[in-house]
Design a protein around this motif. Sequence first.
Motif, mmCIF file in Angstrom:
data_model
loop_
_atom_site.group_PDB
_atom_site.id
_atom_site.type_symbol
_atom_site.label_atom_id
_atom_site.label_comp_id
_atom_site.label_asym_id
_atom_site.label_seq_id
_atom_site.Cartn_x
_atom_site.Cartn_y
_atom_site.Cartn_z
ATOM 1 N N ASP A 114 0.841 -1.197 0.000
ATOM 2 C CA ASP A 114 0.000 0.000 0.000
ATOM 3 C C ASP A 114 0.874 1.244 0.000
ATOM 4 O O ASP A 114 1.979 1.246 0.550
ATOM 5 N N THR A 115 0.370 2.307 -0.587
ATOM 6 C CA THR A 115 1.081 3.575 -0.589
ATOM 7 C C THR A 115 0.497 4.467 0.493
ATOM 8 O O THR A 115 -0.713 4.615 0.606
ATOM 9 N N LEU A 171 0.824 8.367 2.366
ATOM 10 C CA LEU A 171 1.273 9.735 2.151
ATOM 11 C C LEU A 171 1.794 10.271 3.477
ATOM 12 O O LEU A 171 1.122 10.162 4.502
ATOM 13 N N ARG A 199 -3.270 6.881 4.310
ATOM 14 C CA ARG A 199 -3.324 6.107 3.073
ATOM 15 C C ARG A 199 -3.532 7.033 1.883
ATOM 16 O O ARG A 199 -4.294 7.986 1.950
ATOM 17 N N MET A 200 -2.821 6.766 0.801
ATOM 18 C CA MET A 200 -2.903 7.603 -0.387
ATOM 19 C C MET A 200 -4.331 7.653 -0.926
ATOM 20 O O MET A 200 -4.779 8.697 -1.413
ATOM 21 N N SER A 215 0.535 10.509 -6.670
ATOM 22 C CA SER A 215 -0.149 9.256 -6.978
ATOM 23 C C SER A 215 0.326 8.690 -8.314
ATOM 24 O O SER A 215 0.562 7.489 -8.450
ATOM 25 N N ASP A 241 3.844 7.301 -7.934
ATOM 26 C CA ASP A 241 3.789 6.019 -7.247
ATOM 27 C C ASP A 241 3.347 4.918 -8.209
ATOM 28 O O ASP A 241 3.900 3.827 -8.204
ATOM 29 N N GLN A 242 2.380 5.217 -9.059
ATOM 30 C CA GLN A 242 1.896 4.226 -10.016
ATOM 31 C C GLN A 242 2.994 3.851 -11.001
ATOM 32 O O GLN A 242 3.163 2.680 -11.336
ATOM 33 N N GLU A 292 6.210 3.929 -10.413
ATOM 34 C CA GLU A 292 7.169 3.093 -9.683
ATOM 35 C C GLU A 292 6.645 1.665 -9.560
ATOM 36 O O GLU A 292 7.397 0.714 -9.725
ATOM 37 N N ASP A 293 5.352 1.528 -9.259
ATOM 38 C CA ASP A 293 4.746 0.192 -9.168
ATOM 39 C C ASP A 293 4.838 -0.533 -10.499
ATOM 40 O O ASP A 293 5.208 -1.697 -10.559
#
Length: 113
Positions: A39-40, A42, A55-56, A94, A97-98, A100-101
């Motif tokens: 989970d990401t 913040l 939580r993001m 966001s 982060d996506q 990077e995922d």
Amino acid sequence: MKKIDKKSNKYMGSVKVGQKGQIVIPKEVRDMFDIKSGDTLLLLADSKKGIAIERMGVFNKIADAIFNGRAKDIYPQHSEEDSRVFANKIKELSEEDQKEDDSYWNKESYKKV
């Protein structure tokens, strides 16, 4: 010291910062907020107010509400412009982060043969 009050859903405890600057979120807190591995979160920091972690997904919902014209409902003390700047920054984080995922899971070692 760990303290969880199940009636009020509150927790108090301490964590140590490791050599790499990492902390472990206690299991009780992860369970309370349904935080799973991957989970990401913040991290918000203000030198006068302190540190907050959320939580993001919660902030993505706030950003969506701001973009849908509800900025004054959410943050009445802030200008529309300030709220939009905040919402844009959330969406940028966001998206980063996506990416990077996507990069992590698209590595050759993780592809199915």
